[in-house]
Design a protein around this motif. Structure first.
Motif, mmCIF file in Angstrom:
data_model
loop_
_atom_site.group_PDB
_atom_site.id
_atom_site.type_symbol
_atom_site.label_atom_id
_atom_site.label_comp_id
_atom_site.label_asym_id
_atom_site.label_seq_id
_atom_site.Cartn_x
_atom_site.Cartn_y
_atom_site.Cartn_z
ATOM 1 N N ILE A 99 27.375 45.718 7.981
ATOM 2 C CA ILE A 99 26.700 46.401 9.084
ATOM 3 C C ILE A 99 27.403 45.997 10.378
ATOM 4 O O ILE A 99 27.428 44.819 10.736
ATOM 5 C CB ILE A 99 25.202 46.055 9.162
ATOM 6 C CG1 ILE A 99 24.527 46.276 7.810
ATOM 7 C CG2 ILE A 99 24.521 46.897 10.230
ATOM 8 C CD1 ILE A 99 23.034 45.986 7.803
ATOM 9 N N SER A 100 27.960 46.977 11.078
ATOM 10 C CA SER A 100 28.797 46.666 12.239
ATOM 11 C C SER A 100 28.664 47.724 13.326
ATOM 12 O O SER A 100 28.386 48.889 13.044
ATOM 13 C CB SER A 100 30.264 46.580 11.790
ATOM 14 O OG SER A 100 31.129 46.439 12.884
ATOM 15 N N ALA A 101 28.919 47.301 14.561
ATOM 16 C CA ALA A 101 28.947 48.239 15.679
ATOM 17 C C ALA A 101 30.291 48.945 15.794
ATOM 18 O O ALA A 101 30.441 49.890 16.567
ATOM 19 C CB ALA A 101 28.638 47.504 16.991
ATOM 20 N N SER A 102 31.276 48.500 15.035
ATOM 21 C CA SER A 102 32.602 49.120 15.100
ATOM 22 C C SER A 102 32.568 50.533 14.513
ATOM 23 O O SER A 102 31.671 50.879 13.741
ATOM 24 C CB SER A 102 33.622 48.256 14.352
ATOM 25 O OG SER A 102 33.907 47.093 15.096
ATOM 26 N N PRO A 103 33.564 51.362 14.851
ATOM 27 C CA PRO A 103 33.536 52.771 14.437
ATOM 28 C C PRO A 103 33.783 52.998 12.953
ATOM 29 O O PRO A 103 34.566 52.283 12.321
ATOM 30 C CB PRO A 103 34.655 53.394 15.281
ATOM 31 C CG PRO A 103 35.528 52.277 15.698
ATOM 32 C CD PRO A 103 34.660 51.075 15.788
ATOM 33 N N ASP A 104 33.101 54.000 12.425
ATOM 34 C CA ASP A 104 33.239 54.330 11.009
ATOM 35 C C ASP A 104 34.657 54.746 10.651
ATOM 36 O O ASP A 104 35.160 54.419 9.571
ATOM 37 C CB ASP A 104 32.242 55.419 10.607
ATOM 38 C CG ASP A 104 32.274 56.651 11.511
ATOM 39 O OD1 ASP A 104 33.024 56.665 12.518
ATOM 40 O OD2 ASP A 104 31.539 57.614 11.221
ATOM 41 N N PHE A 105 35.348 55.458 11.550
ATOM 42 C CA PHE A 105 36.697 55.915 11.225
ATOM 43 C C PHE A 105 37.660 54.747 11.017
ATOM 44 O O PHE A 105 38.693 54.885 10.366
ATOM 45 C CB PHE A 105 37.249 56.867 12.298
ATOM 46 C CG PHE A 105 37.445 56.269 13.669
ATOM 47 C CD1 PHE A 105 38.481 55.386 13.937
ATOM 48 C CD2 PHE A 105 36.590 56.618 14.709
ATOM 49 C CE1 PHE A 105 38.663 54.840 15.202
ATOM 50 C CE2 PHE A 105 36.762 56.083 15.979
ATOM 51 C CZ PHE A 105 37.804 55.188 16.229
ATOM 52 N N LEU A 106 37.297 53.561 11.534
ATOM 53 C CA LEU A 106 38.138 52.385 11.392
ATOM 54 C C LEU A 106 37.740 51.531 10.194
ATOM 55 O O LEU A 106 38.593 51.002 9.477
ATOM 56 C CB LEU A 106 38.072 51.548 12.671
ATOM 57 C CG LEU A 106 38.917 50.274 12.721
ATOM 58 C CD1 LEU A 106 40.405 50.593 12.513
ATOM 59 C CD2 LEU A 106 38.712 49.544 14.040
ATOM 60 N N LEU A 107 36.439 51.395 9.942
ATOM 61 C CA LEU A 107 35.971 50.478 8.903
ATOM 62 C C LEU A 107 35.921 51.077 7.505
ATOM 63 O O LEU A 107 35.945 50.334 6.515
ATOM 64 C CB LEU A 107 34.589 49.930 9.268
ATOM 65 C CG LEU A 107 34.502 49.068 10.533
ATOM 66 C CD1 LEU A 107 33.200 48.277 10.542
ATOM 67 C CD2 LEU A 107 35.682 48.127 10.659
ATOM 68 N N CYS A 108 35.846 52.389 7.390
ATOM 69 C CA CYS A 108 35.779 52.998 6.053
ATOM 70 C C CYS A 108 36.977 52.613 5.202
ATOM 71 O O CYS A 108 36.841 52.321 4.005
ATOM 72 C CB CYS A 108 35.680 54.516 6.165
ATOM 73 S SG CYS A 108 34.045 55.111 6.639
ATOM 74 N N GLU A 109 38.145 52.578 5.804
ATOM 75 C CA GLU A 109 39.376 52.248 5.064
ATOM 76 C C GLU A 109 39.370 50.814 4.566
ATOM 77 O O GLU A 109 39.653 50.547 3.393
ATOM 78 C CB GLU A 109 40.596 52.496 5.951
ATOM 79 C CG GLU A 109 41.919 52.051 5.343
ATOM 80 C CD GLU A 109 42.338 52.828 4.111
ATOM 81 O OE1 GLU A 109 43.137 52.311 3.323
ATOM 82 O OE2 GLU A 109 41.845 53.978 3.931
ATOM 83 N N ILE A 110 39.024 49.863 5.420
ATOM 84 C CA ILE A 110 39.055 48.466 4.999
ATOM 85 C C ILE A 110 37.916 48.161 4.028
ATOM 86 O O ILE A 110 38.080 47.354 3.098
ATOM 87 C CB ILE A 110 39.017 47.499 6.222
ATOM 88 C CG1 ILE A 110 39.266 46.056 5.788
ATOM 89 C CG2 ILE A 110 37.718 47.629 6.993
ATOM 90 C CD1 ILE A 110 40.629 45.810 5.179
ATOM 91 N N ALA A 111 36.781 48.816 4.182
ATOM 92 C CA ALA A 111 35.682 48.623 3.229
ATOM 93 C C ALA A 111 36.112 49.066 1.836
ATOM 94 O O ALA A 111 35.832 48.394 0.833
ATOM 95 C CB ALA A 111 34.449 49.403 3.687
ATOM 96 N N LYS A 112 36.804 50.181 1.765
ATOM 97 C CA LYS A 112 37.305 50.685 0.486
ATOM 98 C C LYS A 112 38.298 49.700 -0.124
ATOM 99 O O LYS A 112 38.244 49.414 -1.326
ATOM 100 C CB LYS A 112 37.965 52.045 0.688
ATOM 101 C CG LYS A 112 38.490 52.683 -0.585
ATOM 102 C CD LYS A 112 38.959 54.107 -0.338
ATOM 103 C CE LYS A 112 40.165 54.133 0.586
ATOM 104 N NZ LYS A 112 40.711 55.519 0.748
ATOM 105 N N ARG A 113 39.183 49.157 0.685
ATOM 106 C CA ARG A 113 40.173 48.200 0.190
ATOM 107 C C ARG A 113 39.517 46.924 -0.328
ATOM 108 O O ARG A 113 40.022 46.291 -1.253
ATOM 109 C CB ARG A 113 41.174 47.845 1.289
ATOM 110 C CG ARG A 113 42.040 49.008 1.751
ATOM 111 C CD ARG A 113 43.107 48.538 2.723
ATOM 112 N NE ARG A 113 43.874 49.647 3.279
ATOM 113 C CZ ARG A 113 45.044 49.512 3.890
ATOM 114 N NH1 ARG A 113 45.589 48.310 4.021
ATOM 115 N NH2 ARG A 113 45.680 50.571 4.375
ATOM 116 N N LEU A 114 38.391 46.547 0.284
ATOM 117 C CA LEU A 114 37.697 45.320 -0.099
ATOM 118 C C LEU A 114 36.684 45.548 -1.218
ATOM 119 O O LEU A 114 36.008 44.615 -1.652
ATOM 120 C CB LEU A 114 36.990 44.718 1.121
ATOM 121 C CG LEU A 114 37.910 44.216 2.234
ATOM 122 C CD1 LEU A 114 37.088 43.801 3.453
ATOM 123 C CD2 LEU A 114 38.773 43.058 1.752
ATOM 124 N N GLY A 115 36.562 46.788 -1.674
ATOM 125 C CA GLY A 115 35.636 47.095 -2.755
ATOM 126 C C GLY A 115 34.179 47.106 -2.336
ATOM 127 O O GLY A 115 33.283 46.890 -3.157
#
Length: 204
Positions: A99-115
């Motif tokens: 859960i973060s205040a950072s933008p979805d367009f930035l975090l979706c990629e790293i979340a996917k990489r981290l599983g």
């Protein structure tokens, strides 16, 4: 239904503010994005004098995304900074939600990489950079969590900020962990926030 852990992202899973670092990285790699700097500086000036609030400021700060190949830029950014993810996060055992205040367009990629399948963050228009809805910060994090995981119990909560994330720390049925300088420190929520939490940092 099993309990879930909550993690903040910036300065928790990674030791930096991802949105700010991405903005600087884009200015270096896509210098024409600097055309937006006067507009961003103007918004910062207005926020400094409390003419606009943080939410309104964040509607403007990512306006440069309309001038760059966003998906490619995000992938290149995480190709460089994925290695900065704290190793202890990669060894987590329980299902979690970031859960973060950072933008979805930035975090979706790293979340996917981290599983990580569960991600709650500030929604942005990927074409303009403008915020869609509310900034995912403070009490909004709890509101978004309950909306997406109704009735789901929370086991442990991890964040770098007692002040900003008191609301999500309050959800923990298990343990609360403060992340400082890559170290994970367990603390007692009730003791940390007694007397309004004025001396919370000193209790660690």
């Amino acid at each position: 239904m099993k309990a879930i852990d909550i993690y903040d992202f910036d300065k928790t899973i990674v030791p930096f503010d991802s949105g700010s670092l991405f903005a600087v990285w884009c200015l270096v790699h896509y210098p024409w994005a600097a055309l937006c700097l006067p507009f961003i500086a103007g918004a910062a000036f207005l926020m400094a004098f409390k003419i606009i609030n943080l939410n309104q400021f964040k509607k403007n700060i990512f306006c440069f995304v309309r001038f760059i190949p966003l998906k490619k830029a995000v992938c290149r950014f995480w190709n460089k900074y994925e290695k900065k993810v704290n190793p202890w996060f990669k060894s987590r055992k329980r299902e979690c939600v970031i859960i973060s205040a950072s933008p979805d367009f930035l975090l979706c990629e790293i979340a996917k990489r981290l599983g990580v399948k569960n991600l709650i963050c500030t929604r942005h228009n990927p074409k303009t950079g403008a915020i869609i809805g509310e900034n995912c910060r403070g009490a909004e994090k709890v509101k978004r969590f309950h909306a997406e995981f109704p009735g789901r119990a929370v086991e442990d909560v991890y964040s770098d900020s007692l002040r900003h994330d008191k609301s999500i720390f309050s959800l923990a049925c298990g343990s609360c962990y403060l992340v400082k300088d890559r170290k994970v420190l367990k603390f007692d929520f009730d003791k940390a926030f007694q007397n309004g939490g004025a001396n919370a940092e000193n209790l660690l």
